[in-house]
Design an enzyme around this catalytic site. Structure first.
Site, mmCIF file in Angstrom:
data_model
loop_
_atom_site.group_PDB
_atom_site.id
_atom_site.type_symbol
_atom_site.label_atom_id
_atom_site.label_comp_id
_atom_site.label_asym_id
_atom_site.label_seq_id
_atom_site.Cartn_x
_atom_site.Cartn_y
_atom_site.Cartn_z
ATOM 1 N N SER A 118 8.440 1.847 35.707
ATOM 2 C CA SER A 118 7.254 1.787 36.014
ATOM 3 C C SER A 118 6.340 1.363 35.045
ATOM 4 O O SER A 118 6.635 1.386 33.816
ATOM 5 C CB SER A 118 6.965 3.173 36.539
ATOM 6 O OG SER A 118 5.586 3.593 36.680
ATOM 7 N N TYR A 139 7.171 12.289 33.857
ATOM 8 C CA TYR A 139 7.860 11.188 34.731
ATOM 9 C C TYR A 139 7.819 9.924 33.868
ATOM 10 O O TYR A 139 8.703 9.093 33.685
ATOM 11 C CB TYR A 139 6.778 11.187 35.918
ATOM 12 C CG TYR A 139 7.149 9.577 36.925
ATOM 13 C CD1 TYR A 139 8.130 9.316 37.571
ATOM 14 C CD2 TYR A 139 6.137 8.677 36.444
ATOM 15 C CE1 TYR A 139 8.421 8.468 38.342
ATOM 16 C CE2 TYR A 139 6.441 7.658 37.469
ATOM 17 C CZ TYR A 139 7.350 7.494 38.121
ATOM 18 O OH TYR A 139 7.547 6.003 38.888
HETATM 19 P P1 NAD Z 1 10.258 6.323 47.941
HETATM 20 O O1 NAD Z 1 10.004 7.609 47.892
HETATM 21 O O2 NAD Z 1 10.212 5.265 49.093
HETATM 22 O O3 NAD Z 1 11.807 6.010 47.193
HETATM 23 C C1 NAD Z 1 12.219 6.996 46.386
HETATM 24 C C2 NAD Z 1 13.692 7.244 46.848
HETATM 25 O O4 NAD Z 1 14.433 8.027 45.935
HETATM 26 C C3 NAD Z 1 13.505 8.326 47.935
HETATM 27 O O5 NAD Z 1 13.617 7.532 49.270
HETATM 28 C C4 NAD Z 1 14.542 9.327 47.884
HETATM 29 O O6 NAD Z 1 15.495 9.370 48.727
HETATM 30 C C5 NAD Z 1 15.254 8.842 46.630
HETATM 31 N N1 NAD Z 1 15.391 9.997 45.680
HETATM 32 C C6 NAD Z 1 14.583 10.527 44.910
HETATM 33 N N2 NAD Z 1 15.156 11.585 44.180
HETATM 34 C C7 NAD Z 1 16.528 11.538 44.660
HETATM 35 C C8 NAD Z 1 17.863 12.203 44.135
HETATM 36 N N3 NAD Z 1 17.727 13.227 43.443
HETATM 37 N N4 NAD Z 1 18.867 11.855 44.961
HETATM 38 C C9 NAD Z 1 19.188 10.750 45.582
HETATM 39 N N5 NAD Z 1 17.977 10.210 46.143
HETATM 40 C C10 NAD Z 1 16.782 10.396 45.623
HETATM 41 O O7 NAD Z 1 9.363 5.664 46.642
HETATM 42 P P2 NAD Z 1 9.227 4.110 45.697
HETATM 43 O O8 NAD Z 1 7.818 4.403 45.427
HETATM 44 O O9 NAD Z 1 9.639 3.230 46.359
HETATM 45 O O10 NAD Z 1 10.107 4.723 44.610
HETATM 46 C C11 NAD Z 1 11.325 3.783 44.214
HETATM 47 C C12 NAD Z 1 11.224 3.621 42.611
HETATM 48 O O11 NAD Z 1 9.860 3.087 42.295
HETATM 49 C C13 NAD Z 1 11.073 5.054 41.658
HETATM 50 O O12 NAD Z 1 12.126 4.806 40.850
HETATM 51 C C14 NAD Z 1 9.824 4.904 41.228
HETATM 52 O O13 NAD Z 1 9.604 5.738 40.140
HETATM 53 C C15 NAD Z 1 9.303 3.687 41.226
HETATM 54 N N6 NAD Z 1 7.939 3.404 41.122
HETATM 55 C C16 NAD Z 1 7.127 3.609 42.261
HETATM 56 C C17 NAD Z 1 5.723 3.295 42.017
HETATM 57 C C18 NAD Z 1 4.847 3.437 43.188
HETATM 58 O O14 NAD Z 1 3.772 3.248 43.005
HETATM 59 N N7 NAD Z 1 5.335 3.438 44.286
HETATM 60 C C19 NAD Z 1 5.324 2.709 40.906
HETATM 61 C C20 NAD Z 1 6.065 2.578 39.801
HETATM 62 C C21 NAD Z 1 7.435 2.750 39.940
#
Ligand code: NAD
Ligand code: MG
Length: 286
Positions: A178, A191
């Site tokens: 991130s 986080y």
């Molecule tokens: P999202 O909620 O769509 O995806 C995250 C997924 O992780 C969830 O769908 C969930 O099923 C899964 N998950 C979480 N904890 C879990 C567990 N203990 N066991 C199994 N599955 C689990 O959100 P996203 O934003 O697409 O997140 C994906 C990645 O992107 C993450 O690593 C997040 O930190 C990173 N990220 C997101 C952003 C943002 O702004 N959305 C920014 C930087 C990084």
């Protein structure tokens, strides 16, 4: 990265006058275009958190490029089934694996089920994560701290550890970090620390796996419009989300998925231990 001396490949001695002629070089540099269609033809990818958001967009793009997909997710079966349906409509197979990856046993299960179904694994995308906003460090309970690290870091270690029994030369691992790893986040201290750990994990694992010709890279997204955001931040923050980036908007998951395809495919055969930054233009170091 230090290469083992016995593996060092030396070229025949040669010298030319400036500006040099490519055709006279030995060997001639390979300038053949890398395949730009069906980049993952016949490959199998395991994507954690592939039910929604960035993981889903990555799963769809990988499938559109010829890969079969295993999706590990926490509990959102509706989202997972919708993603599976879209992948099947593309003519690819999609296995859904529900389970909490903050428990080692479920990380092993995710890999075992992928192998039971597809008999192999070529690409691992460690992408599952959760976060809990707090006003200060004092507010972060030990329970939250452990949960955040188990979810976001331990799961990456465990899934990768079990996947390594099946990954082989040419395989690729891509980890989701991130922008908060690089610039910090005052309300997401735990986080952001997990996301920094993922960068160090990526660099170290890349060094450890280079001799096995398995590449390991990371993607550090900026603000991306996904369920993680609407399930975490208050309404005001959600409304303003992404507006403070140079581009003035949040990114869409499919604008991040292309980074994962790049790092998982032969587009990036000379990259390992690196991180891409789809973040709307925020300049971060490294
Ligand atoms: P999202 O909620 O769509 O995806 C995250 C997924 O992780 C969830 O769908 C969930 O099923 C899964 N998950 C979480 N904890 C879990 C567990 N203990 N066991 C199994 N599955 C689990 O959100 P996203 O934003 O697409 O997140 C994906 C990645 O992107 C993450 O690593 C997040 O930190 C990173 N990220 C997101 C952003 C943002 O702004 N959305 C920014 C930087 C990084
Ligand atoms: Mg989800």
């Amino acid at each position: 990265m230090q290469k083992q001396s016995e593996e060092k490949k030396l070229r025949p001695k040669q010298k030319q006058r400036r500006p040099g002629k490519e055709s006279k070089m030995t060997p001639v540099p390979n300038t053949e275009p890398v395949k730009q269609e069906n980049k993952l033809d016949g490959k199998v990818a395991l994507i954690t958190g592939g039910d929604s958001g960035i993981g889903k967009a990555t799963a769809l793009l990988f499938a559109a490029n010829g890969a079969d997909i295993a999706i590990a997710y926490l509990s959102e079966t509706d989202d997972a089934k919708a993603t599976q349906e879209e992948i099947r409509e593309m003519g690819r197979e999609c296995l859904l694996i529900k389970g909490d990856l903050s428990k080692e046993v479920n990380c092993k299960k995710a890999v075992d089920k992928t192998i039971d179904t597809f008999s192999k694994l070529d690409i691992l995308v460690n992408n599952a994560a959760l976060h809990w906003e707090t006003e200060s460090l004092e507010e972060i309970s030990t329970e939250q701290l452990e949960r955040t690290f188990a979810n976001n870091v331990f799961s990456y270690f465990w899934v990768t550890k079990y996947a390594l029994a099946h990954l082989k030369e040419g395989s690729a691992i891509v980890n989701t970090s991130s922008v908060t790893a690089y610039r910090g986040s005052g309300k997401l201290i735990d986080y952001a620390a997990t996301k920094g750990a993922i960068i160090s994990f990526t660099r170290s694992l890349a060094q450890s796996l280079a001799p096995r010709k398995i590449r390991v890279n990371a993607v550090a997204p900026g603000p991306i419009w996904t369920p993680l955001i609407v399930s975490t931040f208050d309404e005001k923050r959600v409304a303003e989300f992404g507006s403070d980036t140079p581009m003035g908007r949040a990114g869409e998951p499919n604008e991040v998925a292309t980074c994962f395809l790049f790092l998982a495919s032969d587009d990036s055969t000379y990259m390992t231990g690196q991180c891409l930054h789809p973040n709307g233009g925020e300049i971060v170091n490294a």
